[in-house]
Every structure is written in structure tokens, then in C-alpha cells.
Design a protein around this motif. Sequence first.
Motif, short mmCIF file in Angstrom:
data_model
loop_
_atom_site.label_atom_id
_atom_site.label_comp_id
_atom_site.label_asym_id
_atom_site.label_seq_id
_atom_site.Cartn_x
_atom_site.Cartn_y
_atom_site.Cartn_z
N ALA A 140 3.62 -1.91 -8.32
CA ALA A 140 3.52 -1.91 -6.86
C ALA A 140 2.48 -2.93 -6.39
O ALA A 140 2.69 -3.63 -5.39
CB ALA A 140 3.17 -0.52 -6.35
N GLY A 141 1.35 -3.02 -7.10
CA GLY A 141 0.32 -3.98 -6.73
C GLY A 141 0.81 -5.42 -6.83
O GLY A 141 0.51 -6.25 -5.97
N LEU A 142 1.57 -5.72 -7.87
CA LEU A 142 2.11 -7.07 -8.03
C LEU A 142 3.16 -7.37 -6.96
O LEU A 142 3.23 -8.49 -6.44
CB LEU A 142 2.71 -7.23 -9.42
N HIS A 160 -4.02 -1.02 -5.41
CA HIS A 160 -4.79 -1.83 -4.46
C HIS A 160 -5.71 -2.80 -5.20
O HIS A 160 -5.83 -3.97 -4.84
CB HIS A 160 -5.60 -0.90 -3.57
N PHE A 161 -6.34 -2.32 -6.27
CA PHE A 161 -7.20 -3.16 -7.11
C PHE A 161 -6.39 -4.32 -7.70
O PHE A 161 -6.83 -5.48 -7.67
CB PHE A 161 -7.82 -2.33 -8.22
N VAL A 162 -5.23 -4.02 -8.25
CA VAL A 162 -4.39 -5.06 -8.86
C VAL A 162 -4.01 -6.11 -7.82
O VAL A 162 -4.11 -7.33 -8.06
CB VAL A 162 -3.13 -4.43 -9.49
N VAL A 209 3.14 -6.11 -3.96
CA VAL A 209 2.36 -6.30 -2.73
C VAL A 209 1.86 -7.73 -2.62
O VAL A 209 1.96 -8.37 -1.56
CB VAL A 209 1.18 -5.30 -2.68
N ILE A 210 1.31 -8.27 -3.71
CA ILE A 210 0.74 -9.62 -3.62
C ILE A 210 1.83 -10.66 -3.45
O ILE A 210 1.63 -11.69 -2.78
CB ILE A 210 -0.15 -9.93 -4.85
N VAL A 211 3.01 -10.42 -4.01
CA VAL A 211 4.14 -11.33 -3.78
C VAL A 211 4.50 -11.34 -2.30
O VAL A 211 4.74 -12.41 -1.70
CB VAL A 211 5.35 -10.92 -4.65
N LEU A 212 4.55 -10.15 -1.69
CA LEU A 212 4.85 -10.07 -0.25
C LEU A 212 3.75 -10.72 0.57
O LEU A 212 4.02 -11.45 1.54
CB LEU A 212 5.02 -8.61 0.16
N TRP A 213 2.50 -10.45 0.21
CA TRP A 213 1.36 -10.94 0.99
C TRP A 213 1.34 -12.46 1.06
O TRP A 213 1.12 -13.04 2.12
CB TRP A 213 0.07 -10.42 0.36
N ILE A 214 1.59 -13.09 -0.09
CA ILE A 214 1.57 -14.55 -0.14
C ILE A 214 2.92 -15.13 0.28
O ILE A 214 2.99 -16.11 1.02
CB ILE A 214 1.19 -15.03 -1.55
N GLY A 215 4.00 -14.51 -0.19
CA GLY A 215 5.33 -15.06 0.07
C GLY A 215 5.74 -15.03 1.52
O GLY A 215 6.51 -15.89 1.98
N LEU A 216 5.24 -14.05 2.28
CA LEU A 216 5.61 -13.95 3.70
C LEU A 216 4.72 -14.78 4.60
O LEU A 216 4.96 -14.85 5.81
CB LEU A 216 5.56 -12.48 4.16
N SER A 221 -1.02 10.87 -6.56
CA SER A 221 -2.32 10.44 -7.07
C SER A 221 -2.91 9.37 -6.16
O SER A 221 -2.36 8.26 -6.05
CB SER A 221 -2.17 9.89 -8.49
N VAL A 222 -4.04 9.68 -5.53
CA VAL A 222 -4.75 8.67 -4.75
C VAL A 222 -5.29 7.59 -5.69
O VAL A 222 -5.33 6.41 -5.34
CB VAL A 222 -5.90 9.31 -3.94
N SER A 223 -5.68 7.99 -6.90
CA SER A 223 -6.19 7.02 -7.87
C SER A 223 -5.14 5.98 -8.23
O SER A 223 -5.46 4.81 -8.46
CB SER A 223 -6.66 7.72 -9.14
N ALA A 224 -3.87 6.38 -8.28
CA ALA A 224 -2.81 5.42 -8.55
C ALA A 224 -2.76 4.38 -7.44
O ALA A 224 -2.56 3.18 -7.69
CB ALA A 224 -1.47 6.13 -8.70
#
Length: 239
Positions: free
Chosen positions: A91-93, A219-221, A95-102, A211-214
Motif C-alpha cells: 500500500a505504501g508503494l 505511511h513510513f514506506v 501511495v508513492i506511485v500515486l503521489w508522484i504519478g498524479l 492494525s494502526v501499526s500497519a
Amino acid sequence: MSAPASVESPTEIRSDDHPAADHDFIPYVAPMFAYVALSSLEGSLPNPGWYPAAYAAKAVIVACIMWYYRSTWRDLRPAPGPAALAMAVAAGLLVIVLWIGLDGLYPSLPFMGGARTAFDPNILSPAGKWSFIAVRFVGLTLLVPVFEELFCRSFLIRWIIDQDFWKVPIGRVTPLAAAISSGVFALSHPEWLPALLTGLIWAGLLWKTRSVSACVVSHFVANLALGVYVVATQSWKFW
């Protein structure tokens, strides 16, 4: 949505697990509010060269508030199992694809999270540059994922479901709670469209893993990948 039983499911947090003092929303809100409020002042700095010191001060202040209200950290227990961790990383990966790609594919909305400072550390000495980048990574990967997930995915989603939020098990997510919490997440970021989609992704991750930790790991990734991308490509506009 109700939490599935197929993935590792941490013990539900019930109201009798918390002393009355922990039923307060302030421990969840204070670090988030402080970070957003201090970030809003960064555009008013009289000299761009002051930004590294201002960011370091902000990081220290927010870290102190997080420590003072560390009772919320109990929501991070237990640690996610292997399947939940794998989903968190994926999910983190995404997210970063969307963040940069969009980037550049959606209109800028001035009321959505303000503007990034976009500080270029190349104006600093080599030692100053790498010291700033190190501090920036601490904020990006160690502080922000924790307080944003505790606010958005632990507190806000449950509060939307029931204002006596401590009675709502962590991992219970309704469509309305996912939509509103994601909207709030988008409001705090100038990259509002990827932030909105990110909020929905992490609400889904919370629902699936309970899991909030998940969510913190995811988010960290995402933030670590973004930081590496920013430094490698000199794309300072993303921070």
C-alpha cells in the motif's frame, strides 16, 4: 464496512481498557494541530535560509508533544503480522506511485493544505545540507507517520462512527468514516487528490488488518520512498 476475520486481527480495544483520562481527544489532536499550525507559519519566514532551523524547531516541539501524550501509543499494539506487513508495504508503494504519478494532473486548490515550502538545501554548506536532510527525514519518516495515523486512522475514523470513540474497536471502518477521514487528510495536504486517494487506501488497510501499526508502516514506506525520490531527483517541491 466491518472488519474481516481473514487477516491477523489484534485484540479489540474496548472502553474498559482505557482509564477515563484517555477518553479525551486532545492527545490525538495536539501533535497534528501543532504540526499543521507550525507548518502554516513557515511561509512567513523573513529569510528562506531560516527554514532548516524552523523545521528542526517544529520537529522538536511536535516530538515533545507526542512524548507528553504518549498514552495514545497503546493504539499501536500489537504489531502487525507478516501478511499485514506485506499489505502495508504494498500500500505504501502504491501511495508513492500515486503521489508522484498524479503530479500536475489535477488543479491546485489554494485552501487545500497551503503550499509546500519547497526549500532547496543546496543553498547551504555541504554539512548544513546533509544535516538538514537528516532532520527532514526524521520528521518525514519517524514523526509524521505516527501522529497522522494516530489522529486519522485511530481517533478520527472511530470518532466519526461514535463520538465516544474509545468504545469503537480499532479496525472498525464505515464508508462514511473512510470518506470523511480521507477528506480531512486531503485538506491538510496541497497534493489533495493523491492525499484523498491515500486516505482511502489507508482506511482500507486499517479495515483489512485492524492494525494502526500497519498504517504507520505503510505511511513510513511511502514517506521514505518520497524522501529518497526528492533527494535523488532534486524535486524539492514535494517537501
